[in-house]
Design a protein around this motif. Structure first.
Motif, short mmCIF file in Angstrom:
data_model
loop_
_atom_site.label_atom_id
_atom_site.label_comp_id
_atom_site.label_asym_id
_atom_site.label_seq_id
_atom_site.Cartn_x
_atom_site.Cartn_y
_atom_site.Cartn_z
N ALA A 177 10.46 -4.40 13.81
CA ALA A 177 9.29 -4.15 14.70
C ALA A 177 8.38 -5.45 14.51
O ALA A 177 7.74 -6.09 15.33
CB ALA A 177 8.60 -3.13 14.62
N GLY A 178 8.32 -5.79 13.02
CA GLY A 178 7.38 -6.99 12.89
C GLY A 178 7.80 -8.24 13.54
O GLY A 178 7.05 -9.12 13.91
N VAL A 179 9.12 -8.51 13.64
CA VAL A 179 9.58 -9.49 14.34
C VAL A 179 9.71 -9.67 15.79
O VAL A 179 9.15 -10.76 16.31
CB VAL A 179 11.10 -9.74 14.15
N MET A 180 9.66 -8.41 16.33
CA MET A 180 9.23 -8.09 17.80
C MET A 180 8.07 -8.94 18.11
O MET A 180 7.90 -9.54 19.21
CB MET A 180 9.23 -6.81 18.21
N GLU A 181 7.01 -8.91 17.22
CA GLU A 181 5.75 -9.25 17.47
C GLU A 181 5.51 -10.74 17.69
O GLU A 181 4.74 -11.57 18.39
CB GLU A 181 4.66 -8.91 16.64
N VAL A 182 6.71 -11.44 16.91
CA VAL A 182 6.76 -12.73 17.10
C VAL A 182 7.67 -13.62 17.91
O VAL A 182 7.64 -14.64 18.37
CB VAL A 182 6.51 -13.71 15.71
N ALA A 183 8.62 -12.63 18.44
CA ALA A 183 9.77 -13.04 19.17
C ALA A 183 9.35 -13.72 20.59
O ALA A 183 8.21 -13.14 21.22
CB ALA A 183 10.65 -12.04 19.47
N ASP A 184 9.94 -14.82 21.09
CA ASP A 184 9.43 -15.24 22.31
C ASP A 184 10.43 -14.88 23.34
O ASP A 184 10.28 -14.67 24.63
CB ASP A 184 9.57 -16.92 22.53
#
Ligand SMILES: Nc1nc2c(ncn2[C@@H]2O[C@H](COP(=O)(O)OP(=O)(O)OP(=O)(O)O)[C@@H](O)[C@H]2O)c(=O)[nH]1
Ligand SMILES: [Mg+2]
Length: 319
Positions: A177-184
């Protein structure tokens, strides 16, 4: 020795590129090398691919290389493997899983993680700058993500692609989920497996929750069948070059200018610049006020840059 390497680098020698990358990856002569390779003649598109082990990052990178080569673009790959820093086996395996014919337009470099997250990011950033100065159109970075380092990858890349895969019979795991926030861009990979459509739907609704409606493209892609590879590449290409967009921000501009000044001053110190030494002596005596000293420093840097540009023009071909 370093001068000779840099000269060969400017003549587009791949062995010199490789040696310079080894140096900056160990943090050796980094500032000097970065100052010497200079600004790129055109920006590369830097794309980081992240995702859990086995999600198919290397395989997909192989497909993307084929795609971009087919369009006549040159591609460099940096494959990082923080999970097995001590063994080269996984890295060689990665190379093996990138099923592309080596050609002049492709450059693949595997690197074991250096301990310390900051260090990894620093060295990677330096390697990206060297590859960019060499003139690659696309730079793909494989980062094995357990979340760690993904924010760094976001900083480093223009486009961060998060890979997920359909989970057999189960809902997608949202530990990322944390990565979802920075994924383009989110790629639901292995779309040839059952459940890919459902997974894409779940990602879409989770993203809407996380991002509050900002549009992050979700692409279904299979490296096995090749379906979706071209669409993923188009989606990547349609994203703005974030690293350059950021420079529109005044604070970012100041930070980058400070970094550039620091790098160039370090290079001058190493070259034992006379004008810089004189200024430092005056400065230590307290005989120049800060404003004047700053102006003098900028003039010294500008002169040094002008000299360097002259030498480059009269000497070797620019790449
Ligand atoms: N079904 C299916 N399997 C795939 C696909 N792409 C890759 N695989 C398989 O997934 C496995 C892992 O692929 P890799 O490319 O090594 O995955 P990775 O994410 O690079 O793995 P690490 O580097 O270990 O983190 C391999 O067995 C591939 O054959 C695909 O599109 N569909
Ligand atoms: Mg891999």
């Amino acid at each position: 020795m370093l001068d000779a390497l840099l000269q060969r680098f400017r003549q587009h020698d791949r062995l010199a590129l490789s040696r310079l990358l080894s140096l900056v990856s160990r943090g050796e002569n980094r500032d000097e090398i970065l100052a010497a390779v200079g600004a790129p003649s055109k920006p590369s598109r830097v794309v980081a691919l992240t995702g859990a082990g086995g999600v198919g990052k290397s395989t997909l990178i192989g497909k993307l290389i084929e795609h971009y080569r087919g369009k006549g673009q040159t591609v460099a790959v940096l494959a990082c493997d923080p999970q097995s820093p001590l063994s080269g086996g996984a890295l060689l395996g990665d190379r093996f899983r990138m099923p592309v014919q080596p050609d002049e337009g492709v450059f693949i470099r595997s690197l074991a993680a250096v301990s310390g997250r900051g260090a990894v990011a620093d060295h990677l950033a330096a390697m990206v700058r060297v590859l960019e100065a060499f003139g690659f159109d696309i730079i793909l970075i494989e980062t094995a993500g357990a979340g760690q380092g993904d924010t760094a990858a976001h900083e480093l890349a223009d486009v961060l692609v998060l890979l997920l895969q359909p989970e057999a019979g189960d809902d997608l795991q949202w530990e990322k989920a944390g990565v979802m926030e920075v994924a383009d861009v989110v790629a639901v990979h292995k779309a040839d497996l059952p459940g890919a459509e459902r997974a894409a739907g779940q990602v879409r609704s989770a993203l809407d929750l996380v991002m509050g409606g900002e549009l992050v493209p979700v692409v279904r892609v299979s490296s096995r069948s090749g379906d979706g590879v071209a669409e993923l590449a188009q989606t990547i290409d349609a994203r703005p070059l974030r690293r350059h967009a950021r420079a529109a921000d005044a604070e970012d501009l100041i930070r980058r200018a400070q970094e550039t000044v620091a790098v160039r001053v370090a290079a001058l110190q190493r070259a034992r610049s006379e004008p810089l030494n004189r200024l430092l002596v005056e400065w230590q005596k307290g005989s120049v006020p800060p404003g004047e000293a700053a102006n003098a420093l900028l003039r010294i840097l500008a002169d040094a840059e002008a000299n360097r540009a002259d030498r480059t023009q009269s000497g070797v071909t620019q790449v």
